[in-house]
Design a protein around this motif. Structure first.
Motif, PDB file in Angstrom:
ATOM      1  N   GLN A 240      32.220  65.787  24.434  1.00 62.23           N
ATOM      2  CA  GLN A 240      31.323  65.282  25.467  1.00 62.23           C
ATOM      3  C   GLN A 240      31.624  65.876  26.836  1.00 62.23           C
ATOM      4  OE1 GLN A 240      31.745  61.024  25.162  1.00 62.23           O
ATOM      5  NE2 GLN A 240      30.333  60.878  23.427  1.00 62.23           N
ATOM      6  N   GLN A 241      32.844  66.304  27.071  1.00 60.74           N
ATOM      7  CA  GLN A 241      33.215  66.871  28.353  1.00 60.74           C
ATOM      8  C   GLN A 241      32.735  68.314  28.501  1.00 60.74           C
ATOM      9  OE1 GLN A 241      34.805  65.212  30.934  1.00 60.74           O
ATOM     10  NE2 GLN A 241      34.325  67.050  32.085  1.00 60.74           N
ATOM     11  N   ALA A 242      32.622  69.062  27.424  1.00 56.94           N
ATOM     12  CA  ALA A 242      32.253  70.475  27.478  1.00 56.94           C
ATOM     13  C   ALA A 242      30.766  70.636  27.764  1.00 56.94           C
ATOM     14  CB  ALA A 242      32.610  71.153  26.157  1.00 56.94           C
ATOM     15  N   HIS A 243      30.414  71.860  28.156  1.00 54.97           N
ATOM     16  CA  HIS A 243      29.000  72.144  28.398  1.00 54.97           C
ATOM     17  C   HIS A 243      28.186  72.009  27.113  1.00 54.97           C
ATOM     18  CE1 HIS A 243      30.682  74.399  31.973  1.00 54.97           C
ATOM     19  NE2 HIS A 243      29.736  73.679  32.518  1.00 54.97           N
ATOM     20  N   ALA A 244      28.758  72.450  26.013  1.00 52.31           N
ATOM     21  CA  ALA A 244      28.094  72.345  24.710  1.00 52.31           C
ATOM     22  C   ALA A 244      29.121  71.887  23.691  1.00 52.31           C
ATOM     23  CB  ALA A 244      27.478  73.675  24.291  1.00 52.31           C
ATOM     24  N   GLY A 245      28.778  70.875  22.945  1.00 57.79           N
ATOM     25  CA  GLY A 245      29.664  70.349  21.916  1.00 57.79           C
ATOM     26  C   GLY A 245      29.133  70.657  20.529  1.00 57.79           C
ATOM     27  N   ILE A 246      30.021  71.109  19.659  1.00 58.34           N
ATOM     28  CA  ILE A 246      29.650  71.448  18.276  1.00 58.34           C
ATOM     29  C   ILE A 246      30.510  70.604  17.346  1.00 58.34           C
ATOM     30  CG2 ILE A 246      29.484  73.262  16.549  1.00 58.34           C
ATOM     31  CD1 ILE A 246      29.239  75.278  18.788  1.00 58.34           C
ATOM     32  N   GLY A 247      29.884  69.810  16.531  1.00 58.65           N
ATOM     33  CA  GLY A 247      30.593  68.945  15.601  1.00 58.65           C
ATOM     34  C   GLY A 247      30.486  69.446  14.173  1.00 58.65           C
ATOM     35  N   ILE A 248      31.552  69.238  13.420  1.00 63.65           N
ATOM     36  CA  ILE A 248      31.604  69.637  12.022  1.00 63.65           C
ATOM     37  C   ILE A 248      31.904  68.393  11.184  1.00 63.65           C
ATOM     38  CG2 ILE A 248      32.715  71.121  10.312  1.00 63.65           C
ATOM     39  CD1 ILE A 248      33.524  72.971  12.570  1.00 63.65           C
ATOM     40  N   PRO A 249      31.026  67.968  10.315  1.00 64.84           N
ATOM     41  CA  PRO A 249      31.334  66.812   9.455  1.00 64.84           C
ATOM     42  C   PRO A 249      32.503  67.139   8.537  1.00 64.84           C
ATOM     43  CG  PRO A 249      28.989  67.325   9.425  1.00 64.84           C
ATOM     44  CD  PRO A 249      29.664  68.469  10.093  1.00 64.84           C
ATOM     45  N   GLY A 250      33.489  66.254   8.516  1.00 63.75           N
ATOM     46  CA  GLY A 250      34.671  66.488   7.690  1.00 63.75           C
ATOM     47  C   GLY A 250      35.126  65.233   6.997  1.00 63.75           C
ATOM     48  N   THR A 251      36.297  65.308   6.444  1.00 58.89           N
ATOM     49  CA  THR A 251      36.845  64.162   5.719  1.00 58.89           C
ATOM     50  C   THR A 251      37.236  63.025   6.654  1.00 58.89           C
ATOM     51  OG1 THR A 251      39.042  65.200   5.811  1.00 58.89           O
ATOM     52  CG2 THR A 251      37.683  65.641   3.867  1.00 58.89           C
ATOM     53  N   GLU A 252      37.385  63.334   7.947  1.00 60.30           N
ATOM     54  CA  GLU A 252      37.763  62.295   8.897  1.00 60.30           C
ATOM     55  C   GLU A 252      36.583  61.467   9.375  1.00 60.30           C
ATOM     56  OE1 GLU A 252      39.921  63.977  12.090  1.00 60.30           O
ATOM     57  OE2 GLU A 252      41.398  64.975  10.821  1.00 60.30           O
ATOM     58  N   GLY A 253      35.370  61.866   9.043  1.00 58.95           N
ATOM     59  CA  GLY A 253      34.212  61.077   9.426  1.00 58.95           C
ATOM     60  C   GLY A 253      33.156  61.922  10.115  1.00 58.95           C
ATOM     61  N   MET A 254      32.131  61.237  10.624  1.00 59.37           N
ATOM     62  CA  MET A 254      30.994  61.885  11.268  1.00 59.37           C
ATOM     63  C   MET A 254      30.976  61.669  12.771  1.00 59.37           C
ATOM     64  SD  MET A 254      29.100  63.264   8.815  1.00 59.37           S
ATOM     65  CE  MET A 254      27.461  63.324   9.523  1.00 59.37           C
ATOM     66  N   GLN A 255      32.078  61.190  13.369  1.00 59.37           N
ATOM     67  CA  GLN A 255      32.067  60.881  14.793  1.00 59.37           C
ATOM     68  C   GLN A 255      31.790  62.120  15.633  1.00 59.37           C
ATOM     69  OE1 GLN A 255      34.454  60.061  12.679  1.00 59.37           O
ATOM     70  NE2 GLN A 255      34.975  57.895  12.839  1.00 59.37           N
ATOM     71  N   ALA A 256      32.483  63.210  15.337  1.00 57.84           N
ATOM     72  CA  ALA A 256      32.302  64.430  16.122  1.00 57.84           C
ATOM     73  C   ALA A 256      30.899  64.994  15.945  1.00 57.84           C
ATOM     74  CB  ALA A 256      33.341  65.472  15.716  1.00 57.84           C
ATOM     75  N   SER A 257      30.378  64.962  14.741  1.00 56.14           N
ATOM     76  CA  SER A 257      29.044  65.496  14.490  1.00 56.14           C
ATOM     77  C   SER A 257      27.969  64.680  15.194  1.00 56.14           C
ATOM     78  CB  SER A 257      28.783  65.537  12.979  1.00 56.14           C
ATOM     79  OG  SER A 257      27.509  66.064  12.699  1.00 56.14           O
ATOM     80  N   LEU A 258      28.143  63.375  15.251  1.00 53.41           N
ATOM     81  CA  LEU A 258      27.149  62.523  15.901  1.00 53.41           C
ATOM     82  C   LEU A 258      27.211  62.623  17.426  1.00 53.41           C
ATOM     83  CD1 LEU A 258      27.454  59.298  13.693  1.00 53.41           C
ATOM     84  CD2 LEU A 258      25.648  61.038  13.630  1.00 53.41           C
ATOM     85  N   ALA A 259      28.392  62.858  17.973  1.00 49.79           N
ATOM     86  CA  ALA A 259      28.545  62.943  19.424  1.00 49.79           C
ATOM     87  C   ALA A 259      28.254  64.329  19.975  1.00 49.79           C
ATOM     88  CB  ALA A 259      29.964  62.520  19.820  1.00 49.79           C
ATOM     89  N   ALA A 260      28.129  65.334  19.120  1.00 49.81           N
ATOM     90  CA  ALA A 260      27.985  66.717  19.577  1.00 49.81           C
ATOM     91  C   ALA A 260      26.522  67.052  19.841  1.00 49.81           C
ATOM     92  CB  ALA A 260      28.567  67.666  18.527  1.00 49.81           C
ATOM     93  N   ASP A 261      26.336  68.150  20.566  1.00 48.18           N
ATOM     94  CA  ASP A 261      24.992  68.672  20.812  1.00 48.18           C
ATOM     95  C   ASP A 261      24.452  69.429  19.605  1.00 48.18           C
ATOM     96  OD1 ASP A 261      24.987  67.815  23.577  1.00 48.18           O
ATOM     97  OD2 ASP A 261      26.399  69.438  23.956  1.00 48.18           O
ATOM     98  N   PHE A 262      25.337  70.089  18.887  1.00 46.02           N
ATOM     99  CA  PHE A 262      24.960  70.824  17.680  1.00 46.02           C
ATOM    100  C   PHE A 262      25.902  70.413  16.560  1.00 46.02           C
ATOM    101  CE2 PHE A 262      24.087  73.445  21.387  1.00 46.02           C
ATOM    102  CZ  PHE A 262      22.761  73.762  21.215  1.00 46.02           C
ATOM    103  N   SER A 263      25.403  70.476  15.350  1.00 49.01           N
ATOM    104  CA  SER A 263      26.209  70.120  14.192  1.00 49.01           C
ATOM    105  C   SER A 263      26.060  71.209  13.140  1.00 49.01           C
ATOM    106  CB  SER A 263      25.765  68.771  13.612  1.00 49.01           C
ATOM    107  OG  SER A 263      26.539  68.439  12.471  1.00 49.01           O
ATOM    108  N   VAL A 264      27.194  71.704  12.663  1.00 49.03           N
ATOM    109  CA  VAL A 264      27.210  72.714  11.606  1.00 49.03           C
ATOM    110  C   VAL A 264      28.070  72.193  10.468  1.00 49.03           C
ATOM    111  CG1 VAL A 264      26.825  74.671  13.157  1.00 49.03           C
ATOM    112  CG2 VAL A 264      29.145  73.919  12.691  1.00 49.03           C
ATOM    113  N   THR A 265      27.813  72.694   9.301  1.00 51.14           N
ATOM    114  CA  THR A 265      28.537  72.207   8.128  1.00 51.14           C
ATOM    115  C   THR A 265      29.840  72.937   7.874  1.00 51.14           C
ATOM    116  OG1 THR A 265      27.265  73.698   6.706  1.00 51.14           O
ATOM    117  CG2 THR A 265      26.395  71.477   7.022  1.00 51.14           C
ATOM    118  N   SER A 266      30.034  74.096   8.500  1.00 46.53           N
ATOM    119  CA  SER A 266      31.244  74.871   8.277  1.00 46.53           C
ATOM    120  C   SER A 266      31.598  75.623   9.547  1.00 46.53           C
ATOM    121  CB  SER A 266      31.061  75.853   7.110  1.00 46.53           C
ATOM    122  OG  SER A 266      32.247  76.583   6.881  1.00 46.53           O
TER     123      SER A 266
END
Length: 292
Positions: free
Chosen positions: A164-190
């Motif tokens: 959330q602090q960066a200009h652009a956030g990229i989240g990757i869904p992983g075994t730890e959950g979907m928090q990063a992917s939901l909070a990011a501007d873009f979401s990639v699978t790998s």
């Protein structure tokens, strides 16, 4: 707790020991190599120990085999932090910076600007045993001090503040959950999808947006200059040279095709096909051409 532990844990027999293997995702090495060959500087902010993070950096090609590793660990005072910065300024050329969390906190408290400027000269940096607050602080300082665009990438809940602090956030869904992917501007699978996302889509979107902004400005200037000259000829009377429908049609239908041509334009063919492998976001990526 120590007394209970010493009372319970005695005369015990070890049956087995287990270990968890933390595997890298596919094509991580190739992705780091391509990002390193561009003007992008890669920082790895992790909560692992120094030895583990160093091994991961070498295995993922964040640090090449020919590059040295400059370690900063165990700093406890202002004098030690100052000597570490001086040594890094003298000795580091193309070395990868590796710093632990406690030393990072001291440098951020004592010499934030100087540390960021020196660390930015390194080809890459690895920060170990970082807390989520430290990750967000490093990203904030990189943006403010260097004036560069920062992209934060993560796959866990402890990187949400950094994303959330960066200009652009990229989240990757992983075994730890979907928090990063939901909070990011873009979401990639790998992780390997970053190559196409940054080097192809990022470049194309930036180029198209710049041309579209220039087109919109020029389109407005044309009709505004004509209206200004018309009003000047009639002693600056508030008389419109165009009717309402002409203005609406000029802003929509009449100038619609140049907008689509700018959006769909491609100056280079972004990626080559290699065998039967896909070049889209759902498959492994092929080698980019040289002028991307």
């Amino acid at each position: 707790m120590a007394a209970v532990q010493s009372d319970v844990e005695h005369d015990m027999t070890l049956l087995a020991s287990t270990g968890v293997e933390d595997k890298l995702q596919r094509n991580v090495r190739e992705t780091h190599e391509r990002l390193r060959h561009t003007v992008i500087r890669v920082w790895m902010l992790t909560g692992d120990k120094v030895e583990t993070a160093t091994c991961i950096a070498i295995a993922s090609r964040l640090a090449e085999r020919s590059q040295g590793i400059f370690r900063v660990a165990g700093l406890k005072s202002r004098n030690e932090a100052s000597r570490a910065l001086s040594r890094f300024r003298r000795e580091s050329g193309s070395d990868v910076l590796v710093i632990d969390g406690s030393s990072l906190q001291i440098l951020l408290d004592m010499f934030p600007e100087e540390f960021i400027e020196l660390a930015a000269t390194a080809p890459s940096a690895v920060s170990c045993q970082c807390s989520p607050t430290q990750k967000a602080t490093v990203v904030e300082l990189l943006q403010k001090q260097l004036g560069k665009r920062a992209v934060a990438i993560g796959d866990g809940g402890n990187v949400v503040g950094m994303i959330q602090q960066a200009h652009a956030g990229i989240g990757i869904p992983g075994t730890e959950g979907m928090q990063a992917s939901l909070a990011a501007d873009f979401s990639v699978t790998s992780f390997c999808h970053l190559t196409r996302l940054l080097l192809w889509h990022g470049r194309s979107f930036y180029r198209r947006s710049a041309r579209l902004a220039q087109f919109v400005i020029h389109r407005v200037l044309i009709i505004s200059i004509i209206q200004t000259v018309y009003c000047a000829l009639f002693f600056y009377a508030a008389v419109s040279v165009y009717s309402g429908w002409i203005l609406v049609g000029y802003a929509t239908v009449f100038t619609m095709f140049p907008v689509f041509s700018l959006i769909l334009a491609e100056d280079v063919s972004g990626w080559e096909r290699k065998g039967d492998r896909m070049t889209g976001l759902s498959g492994p990526f092929c080698k980019p051409i040289t002028n991307v």
